[in-house]
Every structure is written in structure tokens, then in C-alpha cells.
Enzyme design. Sequence first.
Site, PDB file in Angstrom:
ATOM      1  N   CYS A  35      19.107  16.105  58.702  1.00 47.87           N
ATOM      2  CA  CYS A  35      18.781  16.076  57.585  1.00 47.87           C
ATOM      3  C   CYS A  35      19.541  17.087  56.391  1.00 47.87           C
ATOM      4  O   CYS A  35      19.419  17.137  55.219  1.00 47.87           O
ATOM      5  CB  CYS A  35      17.301  16.659  57.202  1.00 47.87           C
ATOM      6  SG  CYS A  35      16.983  18.481  57.804  1.00 47.87           S
ATOM      7  N   ASP A  37      19.291  20.500  56.351  1.00 47.52           N
ATOM      8  CA  ASP A  37      18.969  21.448  55.924  1.00 47.52           C
ATOM      9  C   ASP A  37      19.338  22.860  56.948  1.00 47.52           C
ATOM     10  O   ASP A  37      19.859  22.801  57.803  1.00 47.52           O
ATOM     11  CB  ASP A  37      17.535  21.389  56.080  1.00 47.52           C
ATOM     12  CG  ASP A  37      16.910  20.454  55.071  1.00 47.52           C
ATOM     13  OD1 ASP A  37      17.604  20.044  54.257  1.00 47.52           O
ATOM     14  OD2 ASP A  37      15.882  20.078  55.175  1.00 47.52           O
ATOM     15  N   CYS A  60      13.896  21.264  52.803  1.00 46.58           N
ATOM     16  CA  CYS A  60      12.741  20.745  52.365  1.00 46.58           C
ATOM     17  C   CYS A  60      11.547  21.601  52.277  1.00 46.58           C
ATOM     18  O   CYS A  60      11.685  22.815  52.745  1.00 46.58           O
ATOM     19  CB  CYS A  60      12.270  19.565  53.377  1.00 46.58           C
ATOM     20  SG  CYS A  60      11.590  20.050  55.017  1.00 46.58           S
ATOM     21  N   CYS A 104      10.975  20.690  61.075  1.00 50.00           N
ATOM     22  CA  CYS A 104      11.336  21.750  60.238  1.00 50.00           C
ATOM     23  C   CYS A 104      11.075  22.940  60.773  1.00 50.00           C
ATOM     24  O   CYS A 104      11.422  24.076  60.557  1.00 50.00           O
ATOM     25  CB  CYS A 104      10.561  21.392  58.807  1.00 50.00           C
ATOM     26  SG  CYS A 104      10.836  19.697  58.231  1.00 50.00           S
TER      27      CYS A 104
HETATM   28 FE1  FES Z   1      15.117  18.926  57.366  1.00 52.81          FE
HETATM   29 FE2  FES Z   1      12.724  19.797  56.809  1.00 52.81          FE
HETATM   30  S1  FES Z   1      13.691  17.685  56.570  1.00 52.81           S
HETATM   31  S2  FES Z   1      14.221  20.789  57.989  1.00 52.81           S
END
Ligand code: FES
Length: 125
Positions: A35, A37, A60, A104
Amino acid sequence: MALYSEKVMDHFMNPRNVGIIEDADGVGEVGNAKCGDIMKMYLKIDDDVITDVKFETFGCASAIASSSMATELIKGKKVEDAMALTNKAVAEALDGLPDYKMHCSVLAEEAIRAALDDYNSKNKA
Ligand code: FES
């Protein structure tokens, strides 16, 4: 049922312990390649107790809520207790996360462990 619990929304809208600690005793940064992140944790540790913790998360809503909750869970704890924090405990403290958002909370567990590893590696005689 709403996608996110009230606790997730609360910690996402009003995250606790956001920021950096300039003279941190341990810093950990992790990312999720899928993702994109990124989460960074800063720990201040005194006599094996986590006296302060701050985080920066570029991610997110669940990642921000997870980091916020994780910092609350380890503040004031001993290093070895913080080491045992699991992503499940973070998710439970948030009254749950949707299945596809569990990764996450894993990021929060990993970021804290990375910061503790950093502290431990610096403090070995
Ligand atoms: Fe990547 Fe939440 S979508 S940490």
C-alpha cells in the site's frame, strides 16, 4: 455495521502522540510495500521504561488509528512488555478493524519493535 468503530474514528481524527522526539533513544521506521504506507516511531526510554513515544504515519485511516492506539498502549510500559505488544492487541483496543485492514495494525507492531530493536542495539555493552 459501520466500516470503522468509533474508537478507530476517534484515533484517526484526533491521533494521540503525533510528532517526533529529537533526542529519541530508539527510532523505528517500517513500510508496507503493497500500500506504500510508512510509519515511524520515536521512543524515549528511561531505566527500561518508555517515558515518551511519538509517531509520524503517512498512511491510511487504520494505520493512523493503529499507531495512535499503539503509542497509548506502550507509554509508561517496560521495554519487555512493549516488546510483547501484538497487532491483535492494537486492533482489539480499537474495537476491531475490518479484515482487509488488519495489516495496518501489523505496521504499528512492527514500527514499535523496530524502535525497540534500535534502542536495544544501542544499549548493549
Ligand atoms: Fe496500508 Fe493501511 S492500507 S497501512
